[in-house]
Design an enzyme around this catalytic site. Structure first.
Site, short mmCIF file in Angstrom:
data_model
loop_
_atom_site.label_atom_id
_atom_site.label_comp_id
_atom_site.label_asym_id
_atom_site.label_seq_id
_atom_site.Cartn_x
_atom_site.Cartn_y
_atom_site.Cartn_z
N GLU A 42 0.85 -1.20 0.00
CA GLU A 42 0.00 0.00 0.00
C GLU A 42 0.88 1.24 0.00
O GLU A 42 1.60 1.50 0.96
CB GLU A 42 -0.91 -0.02 1.24
N ARG A 46 0.57 10.31 0.27
CA ARG A 46 0.92 11.44 1.14
C ARG A 46 2.10 12.22 0.60
O ARG A 46 2.51 13.21 1.19
CB ARG A 46 1.32 10.91 2.53
N THR A 70 -4.37 6.32 1.91
CA THR A 70 -4.71 7.74 2.12
C THR A 70 -5.55 8.28 0.97
O THR A 70 -5.38 9.42 0.54
CB THR A 70 -3.43 8.61 2.33
N LYS A 130 -11.16 -1.55 6.53
CA LYS A 130 -9.96 -1.26 7.32
C LYS A 130 -10.43 -0.82 8.71
O LYS A 130 -11.37 -0.03 8.81
CB LYS A 130 -9.20 -0.13 6.62
O1 LIG Z 1 -2.44 6.84 5.40
C1 LIG Z 1 -3.45 6.20 5.61
O2 LIG Z 1 -4.31 5.97 4.75
C2 LIG Z 1 -3.71 5.67 6.94
O3 LIG Z 1 -4.78 5.24 7.19
C3 LIG Z 1 -2.70 5.66 7.95
C4 LIG Z 1 -1.86 4.41 7.95
O4 LIG Z 1 -2.63 3.26 7.86
C5 LIG Z 1 -1.06 4.41 9.17
O5 LIG Z 1 -0.28 5.56 9.21
C6 LIG Z 1 -0.16 3.22 9.34
O6 LIG Z 1 0.03 3.16 10.70
P1 LIG Z 1 1.37 2.81 11.45
O7 LIG Z 1 1.71 1.40 11.10
O8 LIG Z 1 0.99 3.00 12.88
O9 LIG Z 1 2.40 3.80 10.97
#
Ligand SMILES: O=C(O)C(=O)C[C@H](O)[C@H](O)COP(=O)(O)O
Length: 209
Positions: A42, A46, A70, A130
């Site tokens: 994925e 961003r 995102t 999700k």
């Molecule tokens: O960007 C997106 O669409 C999101 O929903 C956020 C990500 O899923 C998280 O940033 C991953 O989370 P971590 O593994 O805690 O870093």
């Protein structure tokens, strides 16, 4: 070939959530993850380089199922499809986003964090969702609670998932896979530390089933 979201998520186990700042990192990063046994990737929208990264992975590494994360609106959705994404992930869901997704052949994995949000998406046909932000929204205990009344819905918990808790999530009947950034952190990508990313991916892939 177009795959459905169930097949993609079931084959994943752990989905690396990637933030790619430099398009030149896309292929070596994806190769490092694939080498470690992670095949569903994925790429979050961003960064400016994200769509170019998706395009390169889709073109040169067809064995990877690359998608975008995102995805916040219809524009993100269309740009993802044009870049060759095989799936799209959003942290939540809005009416407008879901209307755009209804018109797209590429599947969306929308985000939910409460029983009402899960029900709303299920009403619209989303059996896969999700669960975000997983740890902050109640983690394993919350998913166990949702499994009673909403057993039909399967989740990909993401947000705060780590090597310390991933196995606990994967053991739940209503969890199809987990998402996380730990095996390809910004620091490791910045350093081009592909060997360490492969090592962490192998550990993550071993959690799979
Ligand atoms: O960007 C997106 O669409 C999101 O929903 C956020 C990500 O899923 C998280 O940033 C991953 O989370 P971590 O593994 O805690 O870093």
């Amino acid at each position: 070939m177009q795959k459905n979201i169930a097949d993609i998520l079931q084959s994943a186990g752990v989905v690396p959530v990637l933030v790619i700042e430099r398009a030149e990192d896309a292929l070596p990063l994806a190769e490092a993850l694939l080498k470690g046994g992670l095949n569903v990737l994925e790429v979050t929208l961003r960064t400016e380089a994200a769509l170019a990264a998706v395009e390169q992975i889709a073109k040169h590494l067809p064995e990877a199922d690359v998608g975008t994360g995102t995805v916040l609106n219809g524009d993100d959705l269309r740009r993802s499809v044009d870049a060759g994404a095989r799936f799209m992930v959003s942290p939540g869901a809005t009416e407008k986003l879901l209307e755009s997704a209804d018109k797209s052949d590429v599947p969306l994995l929308p985000g939910a964090a409460s029983a009402s949000e899960v029900m709303g998406l299920y009403e619209r046909g989303y059996r896969y969702q999700k669960f975000f932000p997983a740890e902050a929204a109640g983690g394993v205990a919350m998913l166990k609670s949702l499994a009673g009344p909403l057993a039909e819905v399967k989740f990909c918990p993401t947000g705060g998932v780590s090597p310390n808790n991933a196995a606990d999530y994967l053991a739940l009947n209503n969890v199809v896979c987990v998402g996380g950034s730990w095996m390809a952190s910004s620091a490791l990508v910045q350093e081009k530390n592909w060997a360490e990313i492969t090592r962490l991916s192998q550990q993550a892939a071993a959690l799979k089933f």
